[in-house]
Design a protein around this motif. Sequence first.
Motif, PDB file in Angstrom:
ATOM      1  N   GLN A   1       0.823  -1.199   0.000  1.00  0.00           N
ATOM      2  CA  GLN A   1       0.000   0.000   0.000  1.00  0.00           C
ATOM      3  C   GLN A   1       0.860   1.253   0.000  1.00  0.00           C
ATOM      4  O   GLN A   1       1.896   1.304   0.650  1.00  0.00           O
ATOM      5  CB  GLN A   1      -0.894   0.038   1.245  1.00  0.00           C
ATOM      6  N   VAL A   2       0.423   2.227  -0.768  1.00  0.00           N
ATOM      7  CA  VAL A   2       1.086   3.528  -0.823  1.00  0.00           C
ATOM      8  C   VAL A   2       0.043   4.585  -0.501  1.00  0.00           C
ATOM      9  O   VAL A   2      -1.069   4.565  -1.032  1.00  0.00           O
ATOM     10  CB  VAL A   2       1.688   3.797  -2.211  1.00  0.00           C
ATOM     11  N   HIS A   3       0.405   5.488   0.384  1.00  0.00           N
ATOM     12  CA  HIS A   3      -0.493   6.569   0.768  1.00  0.00           C
ATOM     13  C   HIS A   3       0.088   7.886   0.280  1.00  0.00           C
ATOM     14  O   HIS A   3       1.272   8.178   0.525  1.00  0.00           O
ATOM     15  CB  HIS A   3      -0.656   6.597   2.286  1.00  0.00           C
ATOM     16  N   LEU A   4      -0.730   8.671  -0.421  1.00  0.00           N
ATOM     17  CA  LEU A   4      -0.277   9.942  -0.986  1.00  0.00           C
ATOM     18  C   LEU A   4      -1.057  11.087  -0.355  1.00  0.00           C
ATOM     19  O   LEU A   4      -2.293  11.059  -0.323  1.00  0.00           O
ATOM     20  CB  LEU A   4      -0.494   9.963  -2.497  1.00  0.00           C
ATOM     21  N   VAL A   5      -0.334  12.086   0.124  1.00  0.00           N
ATOM     22  CA  VAL A   5      -0.960  13.266   0.707  1.00  0.00           C
ATOM     23  C   VAL A   5      -0.481  14.496  -0.040  1.00  0.00           C
ATOM     24  O   VAL A   5       0.718  14.766  -0.110  1.00  0.00           O
ATOM     25  CB  VAL A   5      -0.629  13.395   2.207  1.00  0.00           C
ATOM     26  N   GLN A   6      -1.422  15.239  -0.580  1.00  0.00           N
ATOM     27  CA  GLN A   6      -1.108  16.429  -1.368  1.00  0.00           C
ATOM     28  C   GLN A   6      -1.240  17.698  -0.531  1.00  0.00           C
ATOM     29  O   GLN A   6      -2.014  17.756   0.423  1.00  0.00           O
ATOM     30  CB  GLN A   6      -2.046  16.532  -2.569  1.00  0.00           C
ATOM     31  N   SER A   7      -0.480  18.718  -0.950  1.00  0.00           N
ATOM     32  CA  SER A   7      -0.588  20.032  -0.343  1.00  0.00           C
ATOM     33  C   SER A   7      -0.305  21.083  -1.402  1.00  0.00           C
ATOM     34  O   SER A   7       0.232  20.779  -2.470  1.00  0.00           O
ATOM     35  CB  SER A   7       0.380  20.178   0.840  1.00  0.00           C
TER      36      SER A   7
ATOM     37  N   GLN B   1       4.908  -1.051  -9.240  1.00  0.00           N
ATOM     38  CA  GLN B   1       5.488  -2.026 -10.177  1.00  0.00           C
ATOM     39  C   GLN B   1       4.456  -3.054 -10.595  1.00  0.00           C
ATOM     40  O   GLN B   1       4.577  -3.644 -11.669  1.00  0.00           O
ATOM     41  CB  GLN B   1       6.701  -2.682  -9.530  1.00  0.00           C
ATOM     42  N   SER B   2       3.434  -3.254  -9.785  1.00  0.00           N
ATOM     43  CA  SER B   2       2.343  -4.171 -10.128  1.00  0.00           C
ATOM     44  C   SER B   2       1.371  -3.530 -11.100  1.00  0.00           C
ATOM     45  O   SER B   2       0.389  -4.164 -11.511  1.00  0.00           O
ATOM     46  CB  SER B   2       1.597  -4.567  -8.850  1.00  0.00           C
ATOM     47  N   ARG B   3       1.621  -2.272 -11.449  1.00  0.00           N
ATOM     48  CA  ARG B   3       0.780  -1.472 -12.339  1.00  0.00           C
ATOM     49  C   ARG B   3      -0.491  -0.995 -11.653  1.00  0.00           C
ATOM     50  O   ARG B   3      -1.394  -0.479 -12.299  1.00  0.00           O
ATOM     51  CB  ARG B   3       0.430  -2.216 -13.630  1.00  0.00           C
ATOM     52  N   TYR B   4      -0.556  -1.149 -10.337  1.00  0.00           N
ATOM     53  CA  TYR B   4      -1.673  -0.585  -9.586  1.00  0.00           C
ATOM     54  C   TYR B   4      -1.410   0.903  -9.394  1.00  0.00           C
ATOM     55  O   TYR B   4      -0.286   1.316  -9.113  1.00  0.00           O
ATOM     56  CB  TYR B   4      -1.819  -1.275  -8.237  1.00  0.00           C
ATOM     57  N   ASP B   5      -2.445   1.707  -9.532  1.00  0.00           N
ATOM     58  CA  ASP B   5      -2.334   3.150  -9.394  1.00  0.00           C
ATOM     59  C   ASP B   5      -2.867   3.609  -8.041  1.00  0.00           C
ATOM     60  O   ASP B   5      -3.984   3.256  -7.640  1.00  0.00           O
ATOM     61  CB  ASP B   5      -3.115   3.859 -10.493  1.00  0.00           C
ATOM     62  N   TYR B   6      -2.034   4.413  -7.366  1.00  0.00           N
ATOM     63  CA  TYR B   6      -2.453   5.057  -6.131  1.00  0.00           C
ATOM     64  C   TYR B   6      -2.636   6.546  -6.420  1.00  0.00           C
ATOM     65  O   TYR B   6      -1.810   7.151  -7.107  1.00  0.00           O
ATOM     66  CB  TYR B   6      -1.400   4.878  -5.035  1.00  0.00           C
ATOM     67  N   TRP B   7      -3.706   7.126  -5.877  1.00  0.00           N
ATOM     68  CA  TRP B   7      -4.016   8.526  -6.135  1.00  0.00           C
ATOM     69  C   TRP B   7      -4.027   9.339  -4.845  1.00  0.00           C
ATOM     70  O   TRP B   7      -4.444   8.847  -3.787  1.00  0.00           O
ATOM     71  CB  TRP B   7      -5.389   8.655  -6.797  1.00  0.00           C
ATOM     72  N   GLY B   8      -3.598  10.580  -4.965  1.00  0.00           N
ATOM     73  CA  GLY B   8      -3.738  11.511  -3.864  1.00  0.00           C
ATOM     74  C   GLY B   8      -5.177  11.988  -3.770  1.00  0.00           C
ATOM     75  O   GLY B   8      -6.017  11.645  -4.598  1.00  0.00           O
ATOM     76  N   GLN B   9      -5.437  12.827  -2.780  1.00  0.00           N
ATOM     77  CA  GLN B   9      -6.808  13.242  -2.502  1.00  0.00           C
ATOM     78  C   GLN B   9      -7.301  14.343  -3.433  1.00  0.00           C
ATOM     79  O   GLN B   9      -8.494  14.627  -3.476  1.00  0.00           O
ATOM     80  CB  GLN B   9      -6.935  13.720  -1.039  1.00  0.00           C
ATOM     81  N   GLY B  10      -6.401  14.942  -4.176  1.00  0.00           N
ATOM     82  CA  GLY B  10      -6.795  16.010  -5.088  1.00  0.00           C
ATOM     83  C   GLY B  10      -6.640  17.376  -4.439  1.00  0.00           C
ATOM     84  O   GLY B  10      -6.897  17.538  -3.241  1.00  0.00           O
ATOM     85  N   THR B  11      -6.218  18.354  -5.252  1.00  0.00           N
ATOM     86  CA  THR B  11      -6.017  19.723  -4.777  1.00  0.00           C
ATOM     87  C   THR B  11      -6.576  20.693  -5.812  1.00  0.00           C
ATOM     88  O   THR B  11      -6.246  20.584  -7.002  1.00  0.00           O
ATOM     89  CB  THR B  11      -4.516  20.016  -4.582  1.00  0.00           C
ATOM     90  N   GLN B  12      -7.377  21.616  -5.378  1.00  0.00           N
ATOM     91  CA  GLN B  12      -7.984  22.569  -6.297  1.00  0.00           C
ATOM     92  C   GLN B  12      -6.994  23.670  -6.663  1.00  0.00           C
ATOM     93  O   GLN B  12      -6.348  24.269  -5.778  1.00  0.00           O
ATOM     94  CB  GLN B  12      -9.234  23.204  -5.688  1.00  0.00           C
ATOM     95  N   VAL B  13      -6.869  23.920  -7.948  1.00  0.00           N
ATOM     96  CA  VAL B  13      -6.102  25.051  -8.468  1.00  0.00           C
ATOM     97  C   VAL B  13      -7.063  25.895  -9.296  1.00  0.00           C
ATOM     98  O   VAL B  13      -7.692  25.391 -10.230  1.00  0.00           O
ATOM     99  CB  VAL B  13      -4.919  24.582  -9.336  1.00  0.00           C
ATOM    100  N   THR B  14      -7.198  27.154  -8.920  1.00  0.00           N
ATOM    101  CA  THR B  14      -8.086  28.055  -9.635  1.00  0.00           C
ATOM    102  C   THR B  14      -7.290  29.264 -10.107  1.00  0.00           C
ATOM    103  O   THR B  14      -6.627  29.927  -9.299  1.00  0.00           O
ATOM    104  CB  THR B  14      -9.243  28.527  -8.743  1.00  0.00           C
ATOM    105  N   VAL B  15      -7.349  29.518 -11.411  1.00  0.00           N
ATOM    106  CA  VAL B  15      -6.641  30.641 -12.001  1.00  0.00           C
ATOM    107  C   VAL B  15      -7.674  31.630 -12.536  1.00  0.00           C
ATOM    108  O   VAL B  15      -8.457  31.297 -13.427  1.00  0.00           O
ATOM    109  CB  VAL B  15      -5.705  30.185 -13.134  1.00  0.00           C
ATOM    110  N   SER B  16      -7.669  32.835 -11.982  1.00  0.00           N
ATOM    111  CA  SER B  16      -8.635  33.849 -12.401  1.00  0.00           C
ATOM    112  C   SER B  16      -8.043  34.700 -13.524  1.00  0.00           C
ATOM    113  O   SER B  16      -6.845  34.949 -13.568  1.00  0.00           O
ATOM    114  CB  SER B  16      -9.024  34.726 -11.218  1.00  0.00           C
ATOM    115  N   SER B  17      -8.919  35.150 -14.400  1.00  0.00           N
ATOM    116  CA  SER B  17      -8.464  35.960 -15.541  1.00  0.00           C
ATOM    117  C   SER B  17      -8.417  37.435 -15.188  1.00  0.00           C
ATOM    118  O   SER B  17      -8.904  37.874 -14.163  1.00  0.00           O
ATOM    119  CB  SER B  17      -9.379  35.730 -16.737  1.00  0.00           C
TER     120      SER B  17
END
Length: 116
Positions: A1-7, A100-116
Amino acid sequence: QVHLVQSGGGLVQAGGSLRLSCAASGNIFSINYMAWYRQAPGKQREFVAVRQSSGSTNYADSVKGRFTISGDSAKNTLDLQMNSLKPEDTAVYYCLARAQSRYDYWGQGTQVTVSS
């Protein structure tokens, strides 16, 4: 198991910069490579950048020259430096670790908002 934490992420004006980070823990030795993906509202998740365990990198054409992916093997982290941001970069950004088993681990996601 791999745990990913985004910031990082947040709101920035067009032309600005943001930095995303992803910290991996767990069975990190099973990781083949790590990458960043993003998903804009109403669109499919798309590839942004990848960093192989060798250190080699590759980028989507849409971010090439503006984004830089980097990693710190000692800290088991993956970063994405985003410069010259455009409104079309607005999305939820996800960190990916491909085992290496080709299983994908995903982080929780982070919102990026770019205003014009």
